[in-house]
Design a protein around this motif. Structure first.
Motif, PDB file in Angstrom:
ATOM      1  N   ASP A  63      38.763  48.786  69.829  1.00  0.00           N
ATOM      2  CA  ASP A  63      39.785  49.510  69.077  1.00  0.00           C
ATOM      3  C   ASP A  63      39.066  50.288  67.980  1.00  0.00           C
ATOM      4  O   ASP A  63      37.943  49.952  67.603  1.00  0.00           O
ATOM      5  CB  ASP A  63      40.797  48.541  68.450  1.00  0.00           C
ATOM      6  N   THR A  91      41.459  52.257  73.661  1.00  0.00           N
ATOM      7  CA  THR A  91      42.590  52.609  72.800  1.00  0.00           C
ATOM      8  C   THR A  91      43.891  52.291  73.529  1.00  0.00           C
ATOM      9  O   THR A  91      44.003  52.479  74.736  1.00  0.00           O
ATOM     10  CB  THR A  91      42.574  54.096  72.396  1.00  0.00           C
ATOM     11  N   GLY A  92      44.858  51.784  72.793  1.00  0.00           N
ATOM     12  CA  GLY A  92      46.177  51.556  73.362  1.00  0.00           C
ATOM     13  C   GLY A  92      46.311  50.373  74.271  1.00  0.00           C
ATOM     14  O   GLY A  92      47.256  50.304  75.074  1.00  0.00           O
ATOM     15  N   ARG A  97      49.358  47.352  71.414  1.00  0.00           N
ATOM     16  CA  ARG A  97      50.707  47.936  71.359  1.00  0.00           C
ATOM     17  C   ARG A  97      51.745  46.880  70.987  1.00  0.00           C
ATOM     18  O   ARG A  97      52.649  47.128  70.173  1.00  0.00           O
ATOM     19  CB  ARG A  97      51.058  48.568  72.708  1.00  0.00           C
ATOM     20  N   GLU A 102      51.525  49.461  67.981  1.00  0.00           N
ATOM     21  CA  GLU A 102      50.945  50.788  68.137  1.00  0.00           C
ATOM     22  C   GLU A 102      51.798  51.651  69.069  1.00  0.00           C
ATOM     23  O   GLU A 102      52.153  51.245  70.167  1.00  0.00           O
ATOM     24  CB  GLU A 102      49.515  50.695  68.670  1.00  0.00           C
ATOM     25  N   ASP A 104      52.533  55.499  71.070  1.00  0.00           N
ATOM     26  CA  ASP A 104      51.742  56.471  71.813  1.00  0.00           C
ATOM     27  C   ASP A 104      51.038  57.444  70.870  1.00  0.00           C
ATOM     28  O   ASP A 104      49.880  57.815  71.095  1.00  0.00           O
ATOM     29  CB  ASP A 104      52.635  57.251  72.789  1.00  0.00           C
ATOM     30  N   VAL A 107      48.006  55.845  69.429  1.00  0.00           N
ATOM     31  CA  VAL A 107      46.955  55.762  70.446  1.00  0.00           C
ATOM     32  C   VAL A 107      46.280  57.117  70.632  1.00  0.00           C
ATOM     33  O   VAL A 107      45.051  57.218  70.731  1.00  0.00           O
ATOM     34  CB  VAL A 107      47.530  55.245  71.775  1.00  0.00           C
ATOM     35  N   ILE A 123      41.890  54.847  77.593  1.00  0.00           N
ATOM     36  CA  ILE A 123      43.290  54.809  77.178  1.00  0.00           C
ATOM     37  C   ILE A 123      44.091  53.932  78.134  1.00  0.00           C
ATOM     38  O   ILE A 123      44.138  54.187  79.338  1.00  0.00           O
ATOM     39  CB  ILE A 123      43.888  56.226  77.137  1.00  0.00           C
ATOM     40  N   SER A 148      50.027  59.368  74.911  1.00  0.00           N
ATOM     41  CA  SER A 148      48.796  58.738  74.446  1.00  0.00           C
ATOM     42  C   SER A 148      47.552  59.565  74.728  1.00  0.00           C
ATOM     43  O   SER A 148      46.493  59.305  74.151  1.00  0.00           O
ATOM     44  CB  SER A 148      48.629  57.365  75.113  1.00  0.00           C
TER      45      SER A 148
END
Length: 248
Positions: A63, A91-92, A97, A102, A104, A107, A123, A148
Motif C-alpha cells: 500500500d 493498491t485497492g 477497501r 478506501e 475507488d 485507489v 490495482i 480505480s
C-alpha cells in the motif's frame, strides 16, 4: 505477448526469518516467460530487496499513501517504497477497501502516486459474496475498474488483479467459467477505454490459488498470472504456482 506474472502478497505476515523463503524461490523464478513479484510488509521491504538482488525476483509494497509526504503517521509514500528497493505497490486490495474504507477515488490517487515514482501499481478489484449472489459481479467489477484505474494507466505501469472478496483466504474458488467471464469482461473494458493498448495490461486472478488448482486457473482466457496470498509465504507452495504458470 504479455509476460505472465506470479505475484505474492505476504500481507501482515513475516519477520526477517521468513526472508529465507526468498532464497528458496530464486531458482524457480529464473523462467523465460514469467515475472515473479513478492510484496512484503514495509518492515521487510529493504531487506527483501537486498535478499533478491541479482535474481529475477522483484519486490514491492502492499500500500502507499497518495501524498508524497506529510503528517500521516503510520503511512508510507510511494517514494519510500522506491527508495527501499521496491518496484511495485498493491493498491485497492479488498482488505484495504473494507478495513480502511478506501474508495475507488482513493485507489486511483494512490496509483497515480505510484506512477509518479516509477512504481507499477497492482490495482485490485473484486466483488463480495452478496454482490456475486445478487448478480452484480460485472457491475461492481466494471465500476471499480473505471474508478480505480487512472487515465495515465498503461500496460507498463499497471497490473489489474481480479480478486473475488469471498474467495480470498477462504479456500473457495469460483468456477473456471466464472473466472473466465470476469477476465474477459475486464479485457473488453480495458480495450474499450484504452484502445488496442488495453491488450497490454496483465490481468491476474487472486483468491485461494495454490499449486493444486493453479494449472487449470492459468489455462483460462485472459488470466495472465496470479496474486497469491498465503501460498506465497512458503517457497514450496509458491514455486509450484510459478512452475504451473510458466507451463501455461
Amino acid at each position: 505477448m504479455r509476460r505472465k506474472l506470479a505475484a505474492g502478497n505476504w500481507k501482515m505476515n513475516g519477520t526477517k526469518a521468513n526472508l529465507a523463503e526468498l532464497d528458496a524461490m530464486k531458482s524457480t523464478a529464473e523462467t523465460d516467460q514469467t515475472d515473479v513479484l513478492i510484496c512484503t510488509p514495509a518492515t521487510l521491504l529493504s531487506r527483501a530487496a537486498d535478499a533478491v538482488s541479482g535474481s529475477p525476483i522483484a519486490v514491492g509494497g502492499q500500500d502507499c499513501h497518495a501524498n508524497a509526504s506529510g503528517a500521516h503517521t503510520g503511512d508510507i509514500s510511494a517514494a519510500m517504497i522506491k527508495d527501499a528497493g521496491g518496484s511495485h505497490v498493491i493498491t485497492g486490495h479488498s482488505e484495504r477497501r473494507v478495513d480502511h474504507g478506501e474508495t475507488d477515488a482513493v485507489v486511483a490517487a494512490k496509483s497515480e502516486a505510484a506512477y509518479a515514482n516509477d512504481l507499477v501499481a497492482v490495482i485490485c478489484i473484486g466483488e463480495s459474496l452478496e454482490e456475486r449472489e445478487s448478480g452484480k459481479t460485472l457491475d461492481v467489477v466494471g465500476t471499480q475498474l473505471a474508478g480505480s484505474t487512472p487515465d495515465a494507466a498503461t500496460g507498463a505501469n499497471t497490473v489489474i488483479a481480479y480478486e473475488p472478496v469471498w474467495a480470498i483466504g477462504t479456500g473457495k474458488v469460483p468456477t473456471l467459467e466464472q473466472i473466465g467471464e470476469v477476465h474477459d469482461f475486464i479485457r473488453e473494458t480495458l480495450v474499450e477505454r484504452f484502445g488496442d493498448a488495453g491488450n497490454d495490461f496483465r490481468v491476474l486472478y487472486g483468491g485461494s490459488v495454490k499449486p493444486s488448482n493453479a494449472s487449470e486457473i492459468f489455462a483460462v482466457s485472459n488470466v495472465d498470472g496470479a496474486l497469491v496470498g498465503g501460498a506465497s509465504l512458503k517457497a514450496n507452495d509458491f514455486n509450484g504456482i510459478i512452475a504451473a504458470l510458466d507451463k501455461a
